[in-house]
Motif scaffolding. Structure first.
Motif, PDB file in Angstrom:
ATOM      1  N   ALA A   1      -4.875  10.371   5.760  1.00 35.88           N
ATOM      2  CA  ALA A   1      -5.929   9.768   4.939  1.00 35.88           C
ATOM      3  C   ALA A   1      -5.577   8.326   4.595  1.00 35.88           C
ATOM      4  CB  ALA A   1      -6.117  10.580   3.653  1.00 35.88           C
ATOM      5  N   ALA A   2      -4.298   8.096   4.330  1.00 38.20           N
ATOM      6  CA  ALA A   2      -3.868   6.736   3.975  1.00 38.20           C
ATOM      7  C   ALA A   2      -4.111   5.779   5.139  1.00 38.20           C
ATOM      8  CB  ALA A   2      -2.393   6.736   3.597  1.00 38.20           C
TER       9      ALA A   2
ATOM     10  N   GLU B   1       1.557   6.448  -7.009  1.00 34.09           N
ATOM     11  CA  GLU B   1       0.433   7.237  -7.541  1.00 34.09           C
ATOM     12  C   GLU B   1       0.680   8.734  -7.360  1.00 34.09           C
ATOM     13  OE1 GLU B   1      -2.542   6.067  -8.959  1.00 34.09           O
ATOM     14  OE2 GLU B   1      -3.392   4.532  -7.648  1.00 34.09           O
ATOM     15  N   ILE B   2       1.165   9.101  -6.182  1.00 28.75           N
ATOM     16  CA  ILE B   2       1.417  10.520  -5.928  1.00 28.75           C
ATOM     17  C   ILE B   2       2.524  11.029  -6.852  1.00 28.75           C
ATOM     18  CG2 ILE B   2       2.236  12.184  -4.224  1.00 28.75           C
ATOM     19  CD1 ILE B   2      -0.478  11.316  -3.481  1.00 28.75           C
TER      20      ILE B   2
ATOM     21  N   GLU C   1       2.341   1.626  -3.472  1.00 28.23           N
ATOM     22  CA  GLU C   1       1.281   2.011  -4.399  1.00 28.23           C
ATOM     23  C   GLU C   1       0.981   3.500  -4.286  1.00 28.23           C
ATOM     24  OE1 GLU C   1      -2.618   0.806  -3.235  1.00 28.23           O
ATOM     25  OE2 GLU C   1      -3.321   0.631  -5.292  1.00 28.23           O
ATOM     26  N   LEU C   2       0.816   3.947  -3.043  1.00 24.76           N
ATOM     27  CA  LEU C   2       0.454   5.349  -2.850  1.00 24.76           C
ATOM     28  C   LEU C   2       1.578   6.272  -3.311  1.00 24.76           C
ATOM     29  CD1 LEU C   2      -1.418   7.532  -1.853  1.00 24.76           C
ATOM     30  CD2 LEU C   2      -0.565   7.183   0.467  1.00 24.76           C
TER      31      LEU C   2
ATOM     32  N   ARG D   1      -1.918  21.771  -3.402  1.00 26.27           N
ATOM     33  CA  ARG D   1      -3.226  21.166  -3.713  1.00 26.27           C
ATOM     34  C   ARG D   1      -3.255  19.695  -3.319  1.00 26.27           C
ATOM     35  NH1 ARG D   1      -2.719  23.907  -8.521  1.00 26.27           N
ATOM     36  NH2 ARG D   1      -2.323  21.977  -9.659  1.00 26.27           N
ATOM     37  N   LEU D   2      -2.103  19.043  -3.432  1.00 24.72           N
ATOM     38  CA  LEU D   2      -2.045  17.637  -3.020  1.00 24.72           C
ATOM     39  C   LEU D   2      -2.335  17.495  -1.531  1.00 24.72           C
ATOM     40  CD1 LEU D   2       1.013  15.909  -4.751  1.00 24.72           C
ATOM     41  CD2 LEU D   2      -1.350  15.125  -4.721  1.00 24.72           C
ATOM     42  N   GLY D   3      -1.900  18.474  -0.790  1.00 20.67           N
ATOM     43  CA  GLY D   3      -2.042  18.402   0.669  1.00 20.67           C
ATOM     44  C   GLY D   3      -0.701  18.078   1.284  1.00 20.67           C
TER      45      GLY D   3
ATOM     46  N   GLN E   1       0.839  -1.206   0.000  1.00 17.23           N
ATOM     47  CA  GLN E   1       0.000   0.000   0.000  1.00 17.23           C
ATOM     48  C   GLN E   1       0.869   1.249   0.000  1.00 17.23           C
ATOM     49  OE1 GLN E   1      -3.348   0.170   2.771  1.00 17.23           O
ATOM     50  NE2 GLN E   1      -3.345  -2.052   2.859  1.00 17.23           N
TER      51      GLN E   1
ATOM     52  N   VAL F   1      -1.277  15.320   5.987  1.00 13.93           N
ATOM     53  CA  VAL F   1      -2.689  15.137   5.630  1.00 13.93           C
ATOM     54  C   VAL F   1      -2.878  13.888   4.769  1.00 13.93           C
ATOM     55  CG1 VAL F   1      -4.543  16.138   4.235  1.00 13.93           C
ATOM     56  CG2 VAL F   1      -3.305  17.570   5.875  1.00 13.93           C
ATOM     57  N   VAL F   2      -2.002  13.742   3.773  1.00 11.48           N
ATOM     58  CA  VAL F   2      -2.113  12.584   2.880  1.00 11.48           C
ATOM     59  C   VAL F   2      -1.876  11.288   3.662  1.00 11.48           C
ATOM     60  CG1 VAL F   2      -1.160  11.458   0.832  1.00 11.48           C
ATOM     61  CG2 VAL F   2      -1.428  13.938   0.882  1.00 11.48           C
TER      62      VAL F   2
ATOM     63  N   GLU G   1      -6.249   6.165   7.554  1.00 11.48           N
ATOM     64  CA  GLU G   1      -7.692   6.035   7.784  1.00 11.48           C
ATOM     65  C   GLU G   1      -8.303   5.055   6.781  1.00 11.48           C
ATOM     66  OE1 GLU G   1      -9.765   9.713   7.864  1.00 11.48           O
ATOM     67  OE2 GLU G   1     -11.726   8.738   7.894  1.00 11.48           O
ATOM     68  N   GLU G   2      -7.926   5.216   5.497  1.00 10.65           N
ATOM     69  CA  GLU G   2      -8.489   4.326   4.475  1.00 10.65           C
ATOM     70  C   GLU G   2      -7.989   2.898   4.638  1.00 10.65           C
ATOM     71  OE1 GLU G   2     -10.808   5.176   2.707  1.00 10.65           O
ATOM     72  OE2 GLU G   2     -10.747   7.332   2.368  1.00 10.65           O
ATOM     73  N   ALA G   3      -6.837   2.752   5.272  1.00 10.64           N
ATOM     74  CA  ALA G   3      -6.309   1.405   5.496  1.00 10.64           C
ATOM     75  C   ALA G   3      -6.935   0.793   6.745  1.00 10.64           C
ATOM     76  CB  ALA G   3      -4.784   1.447   5.635  1.00 10.64           C
TER      77      ALA G   3
END
Lengths: 113, 209
Positions: free
Chosen positions: B71-72, B35-36, B31-32, B61-63, B28, B67-68, B74-76
């Motif tokens: 979110a990672a 992608e970034i 991957e992230l 704008r990406l944050g 993960q 912050v990113v 949290e989504e995990a």
């Protein structure tokens, strides 16, 4: 200010992912494309980088499928598409959302507007 | 120069992000980061981002990496990472557990101090959680103390009683054996051995006999 940010975060949670699903319902899109699309929606504006972890989760739960494809200009693009279970999740959300929205409108008094 | 600077900014951003993602499963995380990284490249090419200020806008704008990364996690479904955090909210969240043990004595003081730092909601919990923890320890200590005392007392009494019994039996044996046979000398050597080390404890017994 903190409370306003908190509210939009709370509203976004649980709805943003279905906006993502709807975005790739009819055509495959790559990550940056999805992120840009969200950037145009002020109400949904989140830090763009937070969309990628969301895409990752939607793929892990099997609602999105992804395929790498060469790009004519930049690095390879990862295209996302809706899976069958993603499609049914989106349909379920649509019916839930309509009744949810109507209830909130009635209770909060925003239905007449 | 400017291209070097923009490269540095991108590399630094990705490095900062990677540092904050160490708690994620490796795939993960990779991957992230990919992608970034691809997002930044795409934006630079397709939007013609060349100047440093445009690039900084892009990164903004990406944050922020914090912050990113949040979110990672949290989504995990992994909650907040324990390490590598400079964000204010996580830092505050972490300070709470650290503060919990002390509330024994001054919970009201903490309840007063916390709210000014930030939101009220996150901080209202610890003071509530504090008091329940506070009362038990003293009670437990008292219970433990009295329990220990009772146990120790009972143990001492039983030891003394057993020793007294052993000594009394031993002396009776010695006396009876001594009157009986010459073999008593060997018995003497064997039997008194146990009583001797414990003699100080059971001093009264011989005098009684």
């Amino acid at each position: 200010m903190a409370d306003v940010a908190q509210l939009s975060t709370s509203l976004r949670r649980g709805t943003l992912e279905f906006c993502v699903l709807a975005m790739v319902e009819h055509e495959h899109r790559y990550g940056t494309e999805i992120v840009r699309r969200f950037g145009e929606e002020r109400n949904l504006a989140a830090s763009e980088g937070t969309i990628y972890p969301l895409l990752s989760r939607l793929r892990r739960v099997g609602w999105l499928d992804s395929k790498w494809s060469e790009s004519p200009t930049g690095p390879p693009r990862r295209y996302y598409a809706l899976t069958d279970s993603g499609r049914s999740a989106l349909e379920h959300f649509r019916s839930e959302w309509v009744s949810f929205r109507q209830t909130v409108d009635r209770l909060v008094g925003t239905g007449g507007a | 120069m400017s291209s070097n600077k923009t490269e540095d900014a991108v590399a630094e951003y990705l490095h900062e992000l990677e540092l904050r993602l160490t708690g994620l499963p490796v795939l993960q995380r990779r991957e992230l980061l990919a992608e970034i990284s691809a997002h930044i490249s795409n934006e630079r090419v397709e939007r013609g981002v060349t100047s440093e200020s445009d690039l900084l806008d892009l990164l903004e704008r990406l944050g922020s990496p914090e912050v990113v990364a949040a979110a990672a996690y949290e989504e995990a479904g992994m909650g907040e990472p324990v390490l590598a955090y400079a964000g204010t909210a996580p830092a505050a969240a972490r300070s709470l557990p650290a503060v919990l043990p002390p509330p024994d004595s001054p919970p009201p003081a903490y309840a007063g101090e916390f709210p000014p730092f930030a939101g009220h909601r996150p901080y209202s919990a610890p003071p509530v959680a504090g008091p329940p923890f506070a009362p038990p320890p003293p009670v437990r200590k008292q219970e433990d103390n009295t329990g220990l005392r009772v146990v120790i007392g009972v143990a001492i009494v039983t030891v003394v009683v057993v020793l007294l019994g052993c000594l009394a039996g031993g002396f009776l044996m010695v006396q009876s054996a001594g009157s009986d046979a010459p073999a008593a000398t060997t018995v003497d050597r064997v039997e008194p051995a146990p009583p001797f080390p414990e003699n100080p404890l059971v001093a009264p017994v011989p005098t009684v006999e």
